[in-house]
Design a protein around this motif. Structure first.
Motif, short mmCIF file in Angstrom:
data_model
loop_
_atom_site.label_atom_id
_atom_site.label_comp_id
_atom_site.label_asym_id
_atom_site.label_seq_id
_atom_site.Cartn_x
_atom_site.Cartn_y
_atom_site.Cartn_z
N THR A 14 0.81 -1.22 0.00
CA THR A 14 0.00 0.00 0.00
C THR A 14 0.85 1.27 0.00
O THR A 14 0.35 2.35 -0.33
N TYR A 15 2.13 1.16 0.36
CA TYR A 15 3.00 2.33 0.34
C TYR A 15 3.89 2.34 -0.90
O TYR A 15 4.10 3.39 -1.52
N PHE A 16 4.43 1.18 -1.28
CA PHE A 16 5.30 1.08 -2.45
C PHE A 16 4.86 -0.11 -3.30
O PHE A 16 4.37 -1.11 -2.77
N GLU A 17 5.06 0.00 -4.60
CA GLU A 17 4.66 -1.10 -5.47
C GLU A 17 5.59 -2.30 -5.29
O GLU A 17 6.72 -2.17 -4.82
N THR A 18 5.09 -3.46 -5.64
CA THR A 18 5.86 -4.70 -5.53
C THR A 18 7.15 -4.59 -6.34
O THR A 18 7.16 -4.07 -7.45
N ALA A 19 8.25 -5.09 -5.76
CA ALA A 19 9.54 -5.08 -6.45
C ALA A 19 9.67 -6.33 -7.31
O ALA A 19 9.14 -7.39 -6.97
N GLY A 52 14.60 -1.88 17.36
CA GLY A 52 13.24 -1.63 16.89
C GLY A 52 13.14 -0.26 16.24
O GLY A 52 14.03 0.58 16.37
N THR A 53 12.07 -0.03 15.51
CA THR A 53 11.90 1.24 14.80
C THR A 53 10.93 2.17 15.52
O THR A 53 10.50 3.17 14.95
N GLY A 54 10.60 1.82 16.77
CA GLY A 54 9.69 2.67 17.53
C GLY A 54 8.35 2.01 17.72
O GLY A 54 7.80 1.43 16.78
N SER A 79 3.12 7.32 13.72
CA SER A 79 3.81 6.13 13.22
C SER A 79 3.50 5.81 11.76
O SER A 79 4.09 4.88 11.19
N ASP A 80 2.59 6.55 11.13
CA ASP A 80 2.27 6.28 9.73
C ASP A 80 3.50 6.45 8.85
O ASP A 80 4.18 7.48 8.90
N MET A 81 3.78 5.44 8.03
CA MET A 81 5.00 5.45 7.22
C MET A 81 5.05 6.59 6.21
O MET A 81 6.13 7.03 5.80
N ALA A 134 9.18 15.47 15.41
CA ALA A 134 8.70 14.67 16.55
C ALA A 134 9.46 13.34 16.64
O ALA A 134 9.78 12.88 17.74
N LEU A 135 9.75 12.73 15.49
CA LEU A 135 10.52 11.48 15.48
C LEU A 135 11.94 11.71 16.00
O LEU A 135 12.48 10.91 16.76
#
Length: 219
Positions: free
Chosen positions: A50-55, A114-116, A180-182, A192-193
Protein backbone atom coordinates in the motif's frame (compact mmCIF):
# COMPACT_ATOMS: atom_id res chain seq x y z
CA UNK A 1 25.12 -8.73 -2.33
CA UNK A 2 28.16 -11.03 -2.47
CA UNK A 3 30.50 -8.02 -2.16
CA UNK A 4 29.18 -6.85 1.21
CA UNK A 5 31.93 -6.87 3.82
CA UNK A 6 30.19 -8.99 6.47
CA UNK A 7 27.66 -11.85 6.53
CA UNK A 8 24.11 -10.53 6.52
CA UNK A 9 20.52 -11.67 6.03
CA UNK A 10 17.76 -9.50 4.56
CA UNK A 11 14.09 -10.48 4.47
CA UNK A 12 11.42 -10.19 1.79
CA UNK A 13 8.34 -12.15 0.72
CA UNK A 14 7.66 -13.80 -2.66
CA UNK A 15 4.00 -13.13 -3.47
CA UNK A 16 3.95 -15.55 -6.44
CA UNK A 17 5.50 -18.58 -4.70
CA UNK A 18 3.85 -17.54 -1.41
CA UNK A 19 6.94 -18.05 0.71
CA UNK A 20 9.59 -16.12 2.59
CA UNK A 21 12.54 -15.00 0.46
CA UNK A 22 15.86 -14.42 2.22
CA UNK A 23 18.82 -12.55 0.74
CA UNK A 24 21.97 -14.07 2.26
CA UNK A 25 25.44 -12.64 1.69
CA UNK A 26 26.96 -16.01 2.57
CA UNK A 27 24.89 -17.82 -0.06
CA UNK A 28 25.44 -15.05 -2.61
CA UNK A 29 29.21 -15.53 -2.41
CA UNK A 30 28.94 -19.15 -3.59
CA UNK A 31 25.84 -19.20 -5.83
CA UNK A 32 25.00 -16.71 -8.56
CA UNK A 33 21.37 -17.81 -8.21
CA UNK A 34 21.44 -16.10 -4.79
CA UNK A 35 23.37 -12.99 -5.81
CA UNK A 36 21.56 -9.69 -6.47
CA UNK A 37 22.45 -6.02 -6.95
CA UNK A 38 22.17 -4.41 -3.50
CA UNK A 39 19.81 -1.76 -4.88
CA UNK A 40 17.32 -4.53 -5.77
CA UNK A 41 17.69 -6.10 -2.33
CA UNK A 42 16.97 -2.73 -0.70
CA UNK A 43 14.02 -2.13 -3.00
CA UNK A 44 12.50 -5.54 -2.27
CA UNK A 45 12.86 -5.48 1.51
CA UNK A 46 11.29 -2.01 1.71
CA UNK A 47 8.34 -2.66 -0.65
CA UNK A 48 5.71 -2.20 2.05
CA UNK A 49 2.24 -3.02 0.67
CA UNK A 50 0.00 0.00 0.00
CA UNK A 51 3.00 2.33 0.34
CA UNK A 52 5.30 1.08 -2.45
CA UNK A 53 4.66 -1.10 -5.47
CA UNK A 54 5.86 -4.70 -5.53
CA UNK A 55 9.54 -5.08 -6.45
CA UNK A 56 10.68 -7.37 -9.27
CA UNK A 57 14.17 -8.41 -8.19
CA UNK A 58 16.41 -10.29 -10.65
CA UNK A 59 19.28 -12.47 -9.50
CA UNK A 60 22.63 -12.61 -11.27
CA UNK A 61 21.43 -15.93 -12.71
CA UNK A 62 18.56 -14.12 -14.41
CA UNK A 63 15.53 -15.26 -12.42
CA UNK A 64 13.07 -12.53 -11.38
CA UNK A 65 10.98 -12.67 -8.20
CA UNK A 66 7.98 -10.43 -7.28
CA UNK A 67 8.87 -9.40 -3.72
CA UNK A 68 7.42 -7.28 -0.94
CA UNK A 69 8.61 -6.08 2.46
CA UNK A 70 9.75 -8.94 4.73
CA UNK A 71 8.04 -7.18 7.60
CA UNK A 72 4.78 -8.85 6.59
CA UNK A 73 6.06 -12.08 8.19
CA UNK A 74 9.12 -11.00 10.19
CA UNK A 75 8.35 -7.59 11.64
CA UNK A 76 11.19 -8.30 14.07
CA UNK A 77 13.78 -10.28 12.04
CA UNK A 78 16.05 -10.94 15.02
CA UNK A 79 15.11 -14.64 15.18
CA UNK A 80 15.93 -14.97 11.47
CA UNK A 81 19.33 -13.40 12.16
CA UNK A 82 19.94 -15.79 15.05
CA UNK A 83 19.06 -18.83 12.93
CA UNK A 84 21.33 -17.61 10.11
CA UNK A 85 24.26 -17.00 12.47
CA UNK A 86 23.89 -20.49 13.97
CA UNK A 87 24.50 -21.97 10.52
CA UNK A 88 27.56 -19.94 9.53
CA UNK A 89 31.09 -21.33 9.87
CA UNK A 90 32.59 -17.96 10.79
CA UNK A 91 36.17 -19.21 10.86
CA UNK A 92 35.88 -19.92 7.13
CA UNK A 93 33.60 -17.07 6.09
CA UNK A 94 35.73 -14.42 7.85
CA UNK A 95 39.00 -16.31 7.28
CA UNK A 96 39.74 -16.12 10.99
CA UNK A 97 40.52 -19.40 12.83
CA UNK A 98 39.73 -17.73 16.16
CA UNK A 99 36.08 -17.23 15.23
CA UNK A 100 33.68 -19.95 16.44
CA UNK A 101 32.18 -22.40 13.97
CA UNK A 102 28.37 -22.30 14.04
CA UNK A 103 28.26 -20.32 17.31
CA UNK A 104 25.78 -20.87 20.13
CA UNK A 105 23.92 -18.03 21.86
CA UNK A 106 26.52 -17.85 24.66
CA UNK A 107 29.11 -16.98 22.01
CA UNK A 108 27.01 -14.18 20.48
CA UNK A 109 26.03 -10.64 21.30
CA UNK A 110 22.70 -9.62 19.77
CA UNK A 111 21.60 -6.00 19.62
CA UNK A 112 18.01 -5.95 18.37
CA UNK A 113 16.92 -2.51 17.12
CA UNK A 114 13.24 -1.63 16.89
CA UNK A 115 11.90 1.24 14.80
CA UNK A 116 9.69 2.67 17.53
CA UNK A 117 6.58 1.37 19.23
CA UNK A 118 3.08 2.72 19.62
CA UNK A 119 0.85 0.68 21.89
CA UNK A 120 -2.60 1.93 21.02
CA UNK A 121 -5.13 0.43 23.46
CA UNK A 122 -8.36 -1.14 22.22
CA UNK A 123 -11.09 -1.01 24.84
CA UNK A 124 -13.50 -3.87 25.45
CA UNK A 125 -16.66 -1.77 25.45
CA UNK A 126 -15.94 -0.79 21.82
CA UNK A 127 -14.13 -3.89 20.49
CA UNK A 128 -16.76 -6.38 21.71
CA UNK A 129 -19.17 -5.29 18.98
CA UNK A 130 -16.71 -4.87 16.10
CA UNK A 131 -17.30 -6.69 12.84
CA UNK A 132 -15.02 -7.42 9.90
CA UNK A 133 -14.59 -3.80 8.81
CA UNK A 134 -13.84 -2.44 12.29
CA UNK A 135 -11.29 -5.21 12.98
CA UNK A 136 -9.18 -4.77 9.81
CA UNK A 137 -6.76 -2.10 11.05
CA UNK A 138 -6.59 -3.23 14.71
CA UNK A 139 -5.86 -6.84 13.69
CA UNK A 140 -2.99 -5.79 11.42
CA UNK A 141 -1.61 -3.56 14.19
CA UNK A 142 -1.88 -6.33 16.79
CA UNK A 143 -0.36 -8.98 14.52
CA UNK A 144 2.62 -6.79 13.61
CA UNK A 145 3.41 -5.68 17.15
CA UNK A 146 2.62 -9.10 18.59
CA UNK A 147 5.04 -10.75 16.17
CA UNK A 148 7.85 -8.40 17.19
CA UNK A 149 7.18 -8.85 20.90
CA UNK A 150 7.03 -12.66 20.58
CA UNK A 151 10.41 -12.83 18.84
CA UNK A 152 11.99 -10.72 21.58
CA UNK A 153 10.44 -13.00 24.21
CA UNK A 154 11.78 -16.12 22.50
CA UNK A 155 15.29 -14.74 22.14
CA UNK A 156 15.36 -13.45 25.70
CA UNK A 157 14.47 -16.95 26.89
CA UNK A 158 17.21 -18.47 24.72
CA UNK A 159 19.84 -16.17 26.20
CA UNK A 160 18.54 -16.80 29.73
CA UNK A 161 19.62 -20.43 29.31
CA UNK A 162 23.22 -19.30 28.77
CA UNK A 163 25.69 -17.77 31.21
CA UNK A 164 25.43 -14.46 29.33
CA UNK A 165 21.78 -13.30 29.41
CA UNK A 166 22.98 -9.70 29.24
CA UNK A 167 24.26 -10.36 25.70
CA UNK A 168 20.76 -10.05 24.26
CA UNK A 169 19.61 -6.43 24.22
CA UNK A 170 16.42 -5.13 22.65
CA UNK A 171 16.21 -1.40 21.96
CA UNK A 172 12.65 -0.27 21.22
CA UNK A 173 12.08 3.48 21.57
CA UNK A 174 8.64 4.87 22.19
CA UNK A 175 7.42 7.28 19.52
CA UNK A 176 6.11 9.77 22.08
CA UNK A 177 4.10 12.38 20.13
CA UNK A 178 5.26 11.26 16.68
CA UNK A 179 2.87 9.72 14.16
CA UNK A 180 3.81 6.13 13.22
CA UNK A 181 2.27 6.28 9.73
CA UNK A 182 5.00 5.45 7.22
CA UNK A 183 3.87 8.09 4.75
CA UNK A 184 3.86 10.98 7.23
CA UNK A 185 7.02 12.80 6.17
CA UNK A 186 5.77 16.21 7.28
CA UNK A 187 8.27 18.57 8.83
CA UNK A 188 6.43 18.46 12.15
CA UNK A 189 6.45 14.65 12.28
CA UNK A 190 10.11 14.39 11.30
CA UNK A 191 10.86 16.76 14.18
CA UNK A 192 8.70 14.67 16.55
CA UNK A 193 10.52 11.48 15.48
CA UNK A 194 13.86 13.17 16.05
CA UNK A 195 12.76 14.27 19.51
CA UNK A 196 11.53 10.77 20.36
CA UNK A 197 14.94 9.38 19.40
CA UNK A 198 16.75 11.92 21.54
CA UNK A 199 14.48 11.18 24.51
CA UNK A 200 15.30 7.49 24.23
CA UNK A 201 19.04 8.18 24.08
CA UNK A 202 18.85 10.53 27.05
CA UNK A 203 17.04 7.92 29.11
CA UNK A 204 19.38 5.06 28.15
CA UNK A 205 22.86 6.58 28.08
CA UNK A 206 24.27 3.97 30.46
CA UNK A 207 22.91 1.07 28.40
CA UNK A 208 24.12 2.57 25.12
CA UNK A 209 27.61 3.10 26.56
CA UNK A 210 27.60 -0.53 27.69
CA UNK A 211 26.67 -1.69 24.19
CA UNK A 212 29.50 0.35 22.67
CA UNK A 213 31.97 -1.15 25.12
CA UNK A 214 30.74 -4.69 24.39
CA UNK A 215 31.00 -4.23 20.63
CA UNK A 216 34.49 -2.73 20.81
CA UNK A 217 35.68 -5.49 23.15
CA UNK A 218 34.37 -8.16 20.75
CA UNK A 219 35.19 -6.59 17.39
Amino acid sequence: LSELLKPCLITSYDIKARRAHFFSQVDAKVKNTHNYPVKEVARATSAAPTYFETALASSEYGIAYPLIDGGVFANNPAMCAYAEARGIVFSEVLNDPLKPDRPHAKEMIMISLGTGSVRKPYHYDKAKDWGMIEWIKPVIDIMMSGNAETVSYQLRKIWETTETPENFIRLEPGLDEANSDMDDASESNLYALNQAGKLFVEGNIGLLDKIVEMLIANK
